[in-house]
Design a protein around this motif. Structure first.
Motif, PDB file in Angstrom:
ATOM      1  N   THR A 102       0.830  -1.208   0.000  1.00 10.74           N
ATOM      2  CA  THR A 102       0.000   0.000   0.000  1.00 10.74           C
ATOM      3  C   THR A 102       0.862   1.255   0.000  1.00 10.74           C
ATOM      4  OG1 THR A 102      -0.149  -0.128   2.424  1.00 10.74           O
ATOM      5  CG2 THR A 102      -1.924  -1.139   1.134  1.00 10.74           C
ATOM      6  N   ALA A 106       0.545   4.119  -2.920  1.00  7.28           N
ATOM      7  CA  ALA A 106       0.150   5.476  -2.525  1.00  7.28           C
ATOM      8  C   ALA A 106       1.285   6.462  -2.752  1.00  7.28           C
ATOM      9  CB  ALA A 106      -0.269   5.473  -1.053  1.00  7.28           C
ATOM     10  N   ALA A 109       1.502   7.498  -6.332  1.00  3.05           N
ATOM     11  CA  ALA A 109       0.441   8.441  -6.684  1.00  3.05           C
ATOM     12  C   ALA A 109       0.781   9.851  -6.196  1.00  3.05           C
ATOM     13  CB  ALA A 109      -0.886   7.981  -6.085  1.00  3.05           C
ATOM     14  N   PHE A 110       1.278   9.962  -4.973  1.00  6.97           N
ATOM     15  CA  PHE A 110       1.616  11.278  -4.434  1.00  6.97           C
ATOM     16  C   PHE A 110       2.843  11.881  -5.125  1.00  6.97           C
ATOM     17  CE2 PHE A 110      -0.684   9.909  -0.461  1.00  6.97           C
ATOM     18  CZ  PHE A 110      -1.673  10.882  -0.549  1.00  6.97           C
ATOM     19  N   ASP A 118      -4.329  17.206  -3.888  1.00  2.00           N
ATOM     20  CA  ASP A 118      -3.297  16.214  -3.611  1.00  2.00           C
ATOM     21  C   ASP A 118      -2.439  16.610  -2.408  1.00  2.00           C
ATOM     22  OD1 ASP A 118      -2.318  18.368  -4.978  1.00  2.00           O
ATOM     23  OD2 ASP A 118      -0.872  17.230  -6.159  1.00  2.00           O
ATOM     24  N   TYR A 122      -2.116  14.576   1.099  1.00  5.70           N
ATOM     25  CA  TYR A 122      -0.797  14.184   1.599  1.00  5.70           C
ATOM     26  C   TYR A 122      -0.581  14.714   3.019  1.00  5.70           C
ATOM     27  CZ  TYR A 122       4.257  13.447   1.633  1.00  5.70           C
ATOM     28  OH  TYR A 122       5.531  13.028   1.957  1.00  5.70           O
ATOM     29  N   VAL A 125      -2.518  12.551   5.434  1.00  5.96           N
ATOM     30  CA  VAL A 125      -1.813  11.293   5.692  1.00  5.96           C
ATOM     31  C   VAL A 125      -0.664  11.523   6.660  1.00  5.96           C
ATOM     32  CG1 VAL A 125      -0.396   9.493   4.643  1.00  5.96           C
ATOM     33  CG2 VAL A 125      -2.470  10.268   3.484  1.00  5.96           C
ATOM     34  N   ALA A 162      -2.014  -0.593   6.215  1.00  6.03           N
ATOM     35  CA  ALA A 162      -1.378   0.606   5.657  1.00  6.03           C
ATOM     36  C   ALA A 162      -0.823   1.428   6.802  1.00  6.03           C
ATOM     37  CB  ALA A 162      -2.379   1.425   4.843  1.00  6.03           C
ATOM     38  N   ILE A 167       4.184   5.371   3.516  1.00  6.45           N
ATOM     39  CA  ILE A 167       3.800   6.267   2.424  1.00  6.45           C
ATOM     40  C   ILE A 167       4.726   7.472   2.366  1.00  6.45           C
ATOM     41  CG2 ILE A 167       1.959   7.744   1.546  1.00  6.45           C
ATOM     42  CD1 ILE A 167      -0.040   5.805   2.840  1.00  6.45           C
TER      43      ILE A 167
END
Length: 288
Positions: A102, A106, A109-110, A118, A122, A125, A162, A167
């Protein structure tokens, strides 16, 4: 004046600097040795105490005068430690795999995509990383109870599918990866999925390995979440088994040290075999 006469006065300060540097290096090595002994002594004392018989548990000698395996026998008879070690291994391994998977998706994508809000997502998160797990432990418990997964190894893994740490760390590493390499792969006809698994992931295997070690060790030492979910020893983890030797009537120090030694062996082996990667993981993550 000759060249030798001019060089002679300059050589003395250089010699003094070299001697002073050598003394500083030696002092640094001595300090590191002392700190290493200080850090390793509790592990050594745990190992030595696990071999002491009950009547010699409070000896002050560095090594037991008489050695016995009774503590290990009592620990194995008192709790299903082999099953607990297996549960802990499954819990740690699956949590590590899912957090890496995960985290990679992720982070890609970021790091490489632009989508609405976005930066806000972020930031959200990143903020979840600052929330202690104890804050969300009760809501997670109620959710797991409604799913009927109490006293189940699956319930231990669900909140660990996750993690913000994975991430954030992987996103930072992917942002630092040269864009020219990915553009070259894109020009060759590679799509995002292929770029991720054939270009990015192989080149970031050092970061991924370091993160995997960090996640595995952290999950192996997890205590509060398994304590909240466990109902039987057979479905619990080894950290809960160690706690069973600490009762209101008194602590069984011999079996406790033996069980702690068995529980520490996998992590100690990771430290010994992958010492460089373990150090790099702490340096790259910047925590603890």
């Amino acid at each position: 004046m000759t060249t030798e006469a001019l060089a002679r006065p300059m050589a003395r300060p250089l010699r003094r600097i070299s001697e002073r540097s050598g003394l500083n290096t030696a002092a640094g090595h001595v300090l590191m040795v002392l700190l290493s002994i200080f850090c390793l002594f509790p592990v050594y004392w745990m190992l030595a105490s696990s071999f002491r018989p009950a009547n010699a548990m409070f000896e002050t000698s560095l090594w037991p005068t008489t050695m016995s395996l009774d503590n290990y026998t009592q620990a194995i008879d008192a709790i299903p430690i082999a099953r607990m070690l297996f549960n802990t291994l499954v819990f740690s391994a699956l949590s590590t795999v899912f957090q890496l998977l995960t985290g990679i998706l992720a982070a890609f994508a970021f790091a490489r995509w632009k989508f609405p809000f976005d930066k806000l997502v972020y930031t959200a998160v990143a903020l979840t990383w600052l929330v202690p797990f104890q804050v969300v432990m009760i809501p997670n418990y109620l959710l797991v109870a409604q799913m009927g997964l109490l006293d189940n190894i699956i319930a231990l893994i669900l909140p660990n599918l996750a993690a913000a740490l994975a991430i954030l760390l992987l996103a930072q590493a992917m942002r630092g990866f040269p864009k020219e390499v990915m553009e070259a792969a894109r020009m060759d006809g590679a799509r995002n999925w292929r770029i991720l698994w054939e270009v990015l992931v192989p080149n970031l295997r050092g970061t991924i390995a370091s993160l995997a070690i960090l996640i595995f060790i952290s999950t192996w030492n997890e205590y509060f979440w398994p304590l909240l979910l466990s109902r039987t020893a057979e479905n619990s983890v080894v950290q809960i088994g160690i706690q069973m030797f600490m009762t209101a009537e008194g602590n069984q120090w011999g079996p406790l040290m033996a069980a702690s030694t068995l529980a520490s062996l996998p992590v100690l082996l990771i430290y010994i075999v992958l010492q460089r990667q373990v150090v790099q993981s702490f340096m790259k993550s910047g925590i603890r």
